[in-house]
Design an enzyme around this catalytic site. Sequence first.
Site, short mmCIF file in Angstrom:
data_model
loop_
_atom_site.label_atom_id
_atom_site.label_comp_id
_atom_site.label_asym_id
_atom_site.label_seq_id
_atom_site.Cartn_x
_atom_site.Cartn_y
_atom_site.Cartn_z
N LYS A 199 15.05 55.57 17.83
CA LYS A 199 15.76 56.04 19.03
C LYS A 199 17.27 55.90 18.82
O LYS A 199 17.79 54.81 18.71
CB LYS A 199 15.37 55.23 20.26
N GLY A 251 22.77 46.45 17.81
CA GLY A 251 23.41 46.61 19.11
C GLY A 251 23.99 45.28 19.58
O GLY A 251 24.29 44.41 18.77
N SER A 252 24.07 45.14 20.89
CA SER A 252 24.74 43.96 21.43
C SER A 252 23.83 42.73 21.34
O SER A 252 22.61 42.83 21.30
CB SER A 252 25.11 44.19 22.90
N GLU A 273 20.65 43.22 14.18
CA GLU A 273 22.05 43.24 13.75
C GLU A 273 22.86 43.28 15.04
O GLU A 273 22.93 44.32 15.70
CB GLU A 273 22.36 44.49 12.92
N CYS A 307 30.87 46.16 14.87
CA CYS A 307 30.39 44.80 15.15
C CYS A 307 31.03 43.79 14.22
O CYS A 307 31.20 42.63 14.58
CB CYS A 307 28.87 44.75 15.05
N GLU A 404 32.97 39.50 22.43
CA GLU A 404 33.16 40.74 21.69
C GLU A 404 33.65 41.83 22.64
O GLU A 404 33.00 42.13 23.63
CB GLU A 404 31.83 41.16 21.06
#
Lengths: 493, 275
Positions: A199, A251-252, A273, A307, A404
């Site tokens: 996705k 992602g986060s 990750e 990231c 972040e």
Amino acid sequence: MLKEFDLKKDIKLDFTSGWSYDPAPESTDHVHIKDQYDHFIGGKFVAPQGGQYFDTTNPANEKKLASVAMGCDKDVDAAVKAARTAYDKYWSKMSPRDRGRYIYRIARMIQERAREFAVIETLDGGKPIRESRDVDVPLVAAYFFYYAGWADKLQYAFPGGNPKPLGVAGQIIPWNFPLLMAAWKIAPALATGNTVVLKPAETTPLTSLKLAEIIQEADLPPGVVNIVTGAGDTGASIVNHPNVDKIAFTGSTNVGKIIQKSIAGTNKKLTLELGGKAANIIFDDATIDQAVEGIINGIFFNQGHVCCAGSRLFVQEGVADIIRDKLIDRMQSLIVGDPMDKNTDIGAINSKEQLGTIQRYLEIGLNEGNEIYQTKCDLPDKGYWCCPTLVANVSQSSRLVQEEIFGPVLTIQTFRTPEEVLEKANNTPYGLSGGVWTDKGSKIFNMTNKVRAGVMWANTFNKFDPTSPFGGYKESGLGREGGLHGLYPYLKF
Amino acid sequence: MYMGGAFPRSESERYYPLNDKKGNFIANICLGSRKDFRNAVVAARKAFDGWAARSAYNRGQILYRIAEMMEGRKDQLVAELVKEGSSPKAAQKEAETAIDRVVYFAGWTDKYQQVFGNVNPVASSHFNFSNPEPTGVVSVIAPQNESLLGFVQTIIPIIAGGNVVVVQASEMKPLATLTFCEILHSSDVPGGVVNVITGKTKELASHFSSHMDVNAVVFCEDDSSLKKLIQENASLNVKGVVHRQVKDYYSDENENPYLILDLQEIKTTWHPVGI
């Protein structure tokens, strides 16, 4: 609203005269974007069972690019079934060499159509064409080439081990490197003999769907790669599907934690990750101009939507002033604007939502009494933009240092000793990457050994390669992607 | 219990009686609490940098020393295994296998980096290499139906890789484990590298898996609700979770370096070439 630094410099660079660039837009003639995109399931493009579509827009002008299928549970279920059938019927029975051949073919086709991919990536995501053309798309092809070669050599990667594929991998990727993240996920999964349901992010689905077209043309057995588009709910439906053997998510950290929690108690294997807050550490014996370039590349590459961005700058006191002054000059020379212009250094912020997040952090910084410097840029009327931003007089406990931001915002702190900077660099829940700049080799290794992070760049920053493992310590994730170590998460022994 | 190189009682002052198979009383065992666990994590964190920074050779020497000390106190270990319900013959075999395992992993301390590390041939002009580094503080629920060998097999690969551990000993078979702690204590293993809490998994598992200064959690039971609890709590700070299911602690499958790799992070370092 933003305070400027008091620059006590004798010589100032003048950016108002002499050097102005004429527009150099990349042409879009050769690119065809359809009005509407469906899911790619079982080798065919199929309409969403819920009948719903959502818009994907160009963040540089807020114009709609296409409608894209909104995935529901039924779509995900169909995709997982297709992937399972493909695994049982074709992919697990095929010789590893033939699997490799398919992946090689995908790699070559990406190279052949590189320009198309680069343009769509920039239109859909807002990153400068210079980056999508010179970094993203070449790396995408390189990742497929690298993992294609592993397909029939896996037994040599694991001494004494007997690697076996897991089955169906559910993969969820972010919007900052849409196609590159698809490559990081799909290439190792296929090489290790798994089938895929992927996705792409809600704001950047187009290059993944373009990749689906290539996969179709490459004649991959139906269902080996399935692409379902949608938002968070679609991702959740992949994560929670009982017939998925592996979840890989980029992602986060917050969403990563939710995913880890929701698959608790199952046998699903997990790669995460997640976020980062990299320390970029400059010693006073560093080559200053190289370091300044490294700092710029570290935080302003891809609008800071990275990231592993070097978002926390630590400068040794002796060079703090000169680094700051040179940095401000260099920042002012960055061209912010139309991502399709070949001269552009900093493109559009990926979405309105993300721009809001960045602006909220800047407000927090102002309220904390930080010194915030932004370059002067002529920004287009439409679209989402953020000029390069530097935050000084900021404490270790500031939310701008701890959290972040995922935008072109750099904090500066100073230090005196290696011990002090290590303490500060490691004072974070994250541990994805870090940088160190010094001319002394032993100092480099002292720092790279002691910073708790998965990727350490010494006298360089933000470099990527398919042979090089990537991934974080602590709350930056679990597992590695890339290199030989990137094979482990897709195999059982 | 064994914590930070000392043998304190539980701060809770609780205990449970340990009985043999026939119900005869053997000893009172400390019933460890959440606070004990938290203290042990502090001790472990303090020990981590020093242990991880020991040379691989030195870690190997210390592990080998453990095996030597076990050899010296083998009779005591065997006697305790018998008290815990083993036949003398089985106890002898268990103690000897445990010693062999320690020697086996002692030998890996300066080799697994060579097996799992790489120089990566990147396309740009950089020197790039990856090497394993310890994950950090690892909480471990030792296999509850096992005694010495299960404990040794679970924790030795973890500390061989430079990690530090806080372990819940087997509730019903803690005797040989506690003697093993005395062996660790006299084998130059720095205080805090191995910390052992005695007590009940039911009470401790949620603390072992939810503590924010623990980097990974290891458990061995085949228990789906325990697994769910640990994996859910692990998500609080993205802990690595390792579920070790061993059918036969005597089989050769227990001897491989992947058991070390499970609790390692891979670090990749880049440096330009030629500038």
